[in-house]
Enzyme design. Structure first.
Site, mmCIF file in Angstrom:
data_model
loop_
_atom_site.group_PDB
_atom_site.id
_atom_site.type_symbol
_atom_site.label_atom_id
_atom_site.label_comp_id
_atom_site.label_asym_id
_atom_site.label_seq_id
_atom_site.Cartn_x
_atom_site.Cartn_y
_atom_site.Cartn_z
ATOM 1 N N GLU A 1 -4.296 1.744 -7.144
ATOM 2 C CA GLU A 1 -4.763 2.865 -6.328
ATOM 3 C C GLU A 1 -3.781 3.737 -6.597
ATOM 4 O OE1 GLU A 1 -6.566 1.360 -2.429
ATOM 5 O OE2 GLU A 1 -4.802 1.875 -2.214
ATOM 6 N N HIS B 1 0.811 -1.216 0.096
ATOM 7 C CA HIS B 1 0.122 0.007 0.135
ATOM 8 C C HIS B 1 0.858 1.230 -0.140
ATOM 9 C CE1 HIS B 1 -2.781 3.217 1.111
ATOM 10 N NE2 HIS B 1 -3.562 2.508 0.824
HETATM 11 O O1 LIG Z 1 -6.792 1.008 1.278
HETATM 12 C C1 LIG Z 1 -7.669 1.557 0.582
HETATM 13 C C2 LIG Z 1 -7.319 3.024 -0.188
HETATM 14 O O2 LIG Z 1 -6.059 3.246 0.128
HETATM 15 C C3 LIG Z 1 -8.147 3.878 -0.461
HETATM 16 O O3 LIG Z 1 -8.641 4.724 0.785
HETATM 17 P P1 LIG Z 1 -9.688 5.818 0.578
HETATM 18 O O4 LIG Z 1 -10.735 5.361 -0.300
HETATM 19 O O5 LIG Z 1 -10.066 6.236 1.959
HETATM 20 O O6 LIG Z 1 -8.998 7.120 -0.281
#
Ligand SMILES: O=C[C@H](O)COP(=O)(O)O
Length: 265
Positions: free
Chosen positions: A175, A103
């Site tokens: 992401e 991540h």
């Molecule tokens: O792990 C999840 C992602 O980093 C997305 O987080 P978010 O939807 O709060 O931006």
């Protein structure tokens, strides 16, 4: 590209909730999953990634609902003198099905480089855990450049497992770093183009058959139905904190298959 028979909906709680708050959220998710046709009918494969101390009770609360649990991190090693770490073997033993790796927050805040990401991805696979491998470009760029970077990140992350002969299906969470924690996700066009490139790369590799590409980064209600079949689902953060929003996303998963939920989308 035909739409797959199911979508994958993952949620990482990061470190937002306290212990009891997490368990209360899991109870609400269990109630929803127990009765929602997207889950009971197999149209949505759901996993949740709470923090380590809540994994065992969360697995208990979600048992029998079809929702799997997984960890937000794991050690690259399986046992030994690694103070503070949690191994893939332990995660498997307590019932985890998934382990998140790479991540952006772990890369940025905890200095996890490509070598660490590859070692942790291999650790997940050799312990029978599906890696949720996060990749994404740091700054806004065009989709072709983003896709090239993401494919290179996936290739690098799989190198150790490939050498060990333990490659297997994974969830690739696309992401874009600039969309994490933002008010809005990336545009559907950008998401589709990058996920299509990732899906095409995965499709050519036999041991990775069954892998999924999902989108994360400010994903929430209203996004899934604007995406195409290249996108195998969503990886949710903040916008799943409200169980009603999570339920709405399951409604949208039904709608993707032309089966609107009564009173839903
Ligand atoms: O792990 C999840 C992602 O980093 C997305 O987080 P978010 O939807 O709060 O931006």
């Amino acid at each position: 590209m035909p739409r797959p028979a199911s979508v994958t909906i993952g949620v990482s709680l990061k470190m937002y909730f306290g212990h009891h708050e997490t368990l209360n959220w899991c109870r609400r998710i269990a109630d929803i999953a127990d009765r929602h046709p997207a889950v009971t009918g197999g149209l949505a494969e759901v996993f949740v990634l709470p923090s380590f101390p809540t994994l065992v009770p969360a697995a208990g609360l979600l048992a029998g609902t079809g929702v799997r649990v997984g960890a937000q991190d794991l050690c690259a090693h399986d046992a030994g003198a690694y103070t503070g770490e949690v191994s893939g073997a332990q995660l498997k033993e307590i019932g985890c099905g998934y382990a998140e790796v790479g991540h952006a927050e772990r890369r940025r805040l905890f200095h996890e480089d490509e070598a660490v990401v590859a070692a942790k991805t291999a650790a997940a696979l050799r312990n029978g855990l599906t890696p949720v491998l996060c990749v994404g470009e740091p700054e806004r760029t065009d989709a072709a450049q983003a896709a090239a970077r993401c494919v290179a990140e996936v290739e690098s992350a799989l190198a150790d497992a490939e050498r060990a002969g333990t490659l297997g299906p994974l969830v690739v969470a696309y992401e874009p770093q600039w969309a994490i924690g933002a008010p809005e996700p990336a545009s559907p066009e950008h998401i589709r183009a990058v996920c299509a490139a990732l899906a095409a790369w995965l499709a050519g590799r036999g041991p990775l058959a069954g892998s999924r590409v999902v989108y994360g980064g400010s994903a929430g209600p209203g996004l899934l139905t604007r995406l195409g079949p290249e996108v195998g689902g969503l990886f949710l953060g903040r916008f799943a904190h409200d169980p009603a929003a999570f339920e709405q996303i399951l409604d949208e998963a039904m709608a993707l298959h032309g089966t609107p939920v009564a009173g839903g989308v």
